[in-house]
Design a protein around this motif. Structure first.
Motif, mmCIF file in Angstrom:
data_model
loop_
_atom_site.group_PDB
_atom_site.id
_atom_site.type_symbol
_atom_site.label_atom_id
_atom_site.label_comp_id
_atom_site.label_asym_id
_atom_site.label_seq_id
_atom_site.Cartn_x
_atom_site.Cartn_y
_atom_site.Cartn_z
ATOM 1 N N PRO A 18 0.829 -1.216 0.000
ATOM 2 C CA PRO A 18 0.000 0.000 0.000
ATOM 3 C C PRO A 18 0.860 1.261 0.000
ATOM 4 O O PRO A 18 1.981 1.261 0.498
ATOM 5 N N LYS A 19 0.317 2.323 -0.588
ATOM 6 C CA LYS A 19 1.019 3.601 -0.623
ATOM 7 C C LYS A 19 0.631 4.389 0.626
ATOM 8 O O LYS A 19 -0.527 4.682 0.860
ATOM 9 N N PRO A 20 1.618 4.750 1.471
ATOM 10 C CA PRO A 20 1.298 5.459 2.711
ATOM 11 C C PRO A 20 1.015 6.936 2.452
ATOM 12 O O PRO A 20 1.383 7.467 1.399
ATOM 13 N N PRO A 21 0.387 7.620 3.425
ATOM 14 C CA PRO A 21 0.266 9.078 3.306
ATOM 15 C C PRO A 21 1.651 9.699 3.399
ATOM 16 O O PRO A 21 2.378 9.441 4.365
ATOM 17 N N CYS A 22 2.050 10.460 2.375
ATOM 18 C CA CYS A 22 3.410 11.008 2.301
ATOM 19 C C CYS A 22 3.405 12.522 2.359
ATOM 20 O O CYS A 22 2.572 13.179 1.740
ATOM 21 N N SER A 23 4.379 13.063 3.076
ATOM 22 C CA SER A 23 4.677 14.491 3.069
ATOM 23 C C SER A 23 6.123 14.612 2.600
ATOM 24 O O SER A 23 7.040 14.172 3.301
ATOM 25 N N ILE A 24 6.314 15.157 1.394
ATOM 26 C CA ILE A 24 7.643 15.205 0.788
ATOM 27 C C ILE A 24 7.979 16.647 0.437
ATOM 28 O O ILE A 24 7.237 17.314 -0.286
ATOM 29 N N HIS A 25 9.116 17.137 0.949
ATOM 30 C CA HIS A 25 9.547 18.500 0.637
ATOM 31 C C HIS A 25 9.856 18.604 -0.865
ATOM 32 O O HIS A 25 10.411 17.670 -1.451
ATOM 33 N N PRO A 26 9.504 19.730 -1.500
ATOM 34 C CA PRO A 26 9.712 19.867 -2.953
ATOM 35 C C PRO A 26 11.171 19.728 -3.390
ATOM 36 O O PRO A 26 11.433 19.385 -4.538
ATOM 37 N N SER A 27 12.121 19.981 -2.493
ATOM 38 C CA SER A 27 13.532 19.883 -2.882
ATOM 39 C C SER A 27 14.090 18.459 -2.749
ATOM 40 O O SER A 27 15.234 18.200 -3.123
ATOM 41 N N ILE A 44 9.288 13.233 4.522
ATOM 42 C CA ILE A 44 10.613 13.328 3.917
ATOM 43 C C ILE A 44 10.967 14.799 3.783
ATOM 44 O O ILE A 44 10.267 15.563 3.127
ATOM 45 N N GLY A 45 12.063 15.205 4.420
ATOM 46 C CA GLY A 45 12.411 16.618 4.539
ATOM 47 C C GLY A 45 13.182 17.186 3.358
ATOM 48 O O GLY A 45 13.436 16.521 2.346
ATOM 49 N N GLU A 46 13.596 18.420 3.543
ATOM 50 C CA GLU A 46 14.312 19.208 2.545
ATOM 51 C C GLU A 46 15.632 18.539 2.150
ATOM 52 O O GLU A 46 16.377 18.050 3.001
ATOM 53 N N ASN A 47 15.890 18.500 0.844
ATOM 54 C CA ASN A 47 17.158 17.992 0.291
ATOM 55 C C ASN A 47 17.444 16.531 0.593
ATOM 56 O O ASN A 47 18.590 16.093 0.480
ATOM 57 N N VAL A 48 16.447 15.749 0.959
ATOM 58 C CA VAL A 48 16.651 14.312 1.169
ATOM 59 C C VAL A 48 16.864 13.652 -0.190
ATOM 60 O O VAL A 48 16.243 14.041 -1.183
ATOM 61 N N VAL A 49 17.741 12.650 -0.239
ATOM 62 C CA VAL A 49 17.947 11.872 -1.463
ATOM 63 C C VAL A 49 17.672 10.401 -1.163
ATOM 64 O O VAL A 49 18.279 9.824 -0.254
ATOM 65 N N LEU A 50 16.738 9.812 -1.921
ATOM 66 C CA LEU A 50 16.493 8.372 -1.874
ATOM 67 C C LEU A 50 17.013 7.788 -3.179
ATOM 68 O O LEU A 50 16.495 8.087 -4.254
ATOM 69 N N HIS A 51 18.038 6.961 -3.085
ATOM 70 C CA HIS A 51 18.638 6.322 -4.258
ATOM 71 C C HIS A 51 17.678 5.307 -4.881
ATOM 72 O O HIS A 51 16.718 4.878 -4.237
ATOM 73 N N PRO A 52 17.977 4.884 -6.113
ATOM 74 C CA PRO A 52 17.215 3.767 -6.691
ATOM 75 C C PRO A 52 17.269 2.553 -5.770
ATOM 76 O O PRO A 52 18.326 2.250 -5.194
#
Length: 197
Positions: A18-27, A44-52
């Motif tokens: 399932p897709k959780p409720p997400c709050s992701i900073h635009p950067s 997920i905060g500012e300037n976070v990077v999630l790799h492949p």
């Protein structure tokens, strides 16, 4: 015929949760091949990077990733199927945390400026202080690590006295993290809308 049924099994197991409720900073930079799954909120905060192939899972509790964090390929952050004791527990990466390739972070908290090197496991309930370094292939279960702890070898511990006593060293570590993120922003194609729609 048997190879066809094997193919169907592989496809079925690849179906995302399932897709959780997400709050992701635009950067934030979220690779199209990253996986975010679960039922509790993910922030997920500012300037976070999630790799492949990085995976965020919030099946048993919320996940908060502070600004300037990096989650490497095949690394997992969050609780998926934890024992009932940890149900509802939030997994939090404070600011400027690096979780390297293949690591599993189920810890309640990883403090600002800490590095979790490759193929390390931090079990449920673990609390890692600020500016800690857990070297590759370590395993820590149900423990609190004080600020500036280095875990190395066969789970040996020492205090990073230089980082502890010198604010300029701490500032340089945080600056190095920002430089790393700036490079990754040019290398990792982002698709945050996939998780916000």
């Amino acid at each position: 015929m048997s190879s066809g049924s094997g193919s169907l099994r592989r496809q079925a197991s690849a179906v995302p949760g399932p897709k959780p409720p997400c709050s992701i900073h635009p950067s934030a930079i979220i690779s199209d091949k990253a996986v975010i799954t679960g039922t509790h909120p993910v922030s997920i905060g500012e300037n976070v990077v999630l790799h492949p192939f990085a995976k965020i899972t919030s099946n048993t509790g919320a996940v908060r990733i502070g600004k300037n964090c990096i989650v490497g390929d095949r690394a997992t952050v969050g609780l998926s199927d934890s024992p009932g004791t940890f149900a509802g527990t939030t997994v939090e990466l404070e600011e400027s945390v690096s979780v390297e390739s293949g690591s599993v972070v189920q810890a309640e908290k990883v403090g600002t400026g800490s590095v979790v090197e490759a193929n390390t496991t931090l079990g449920p309930g673990v609390v890692v202080g600020k500016f800690c370094k857990i070297t590759a292939s370590s395993s820590i279960q149900s423990e609190n690590l004080p600020d500036f702890t280095i875990v190395y070898g066969e789970n040996a511990r020492r205090t990073d006295a230089t980082t502890k006593t010198r604010s300029d060293v701490r500032d340089l570590k945080l600056k190095g993290q920002l430089m790393h993120i700036d490079t990754l922003k040019r290398l990792v194609p982002s698709n945050t809308m996939k998780w916000l729609s």
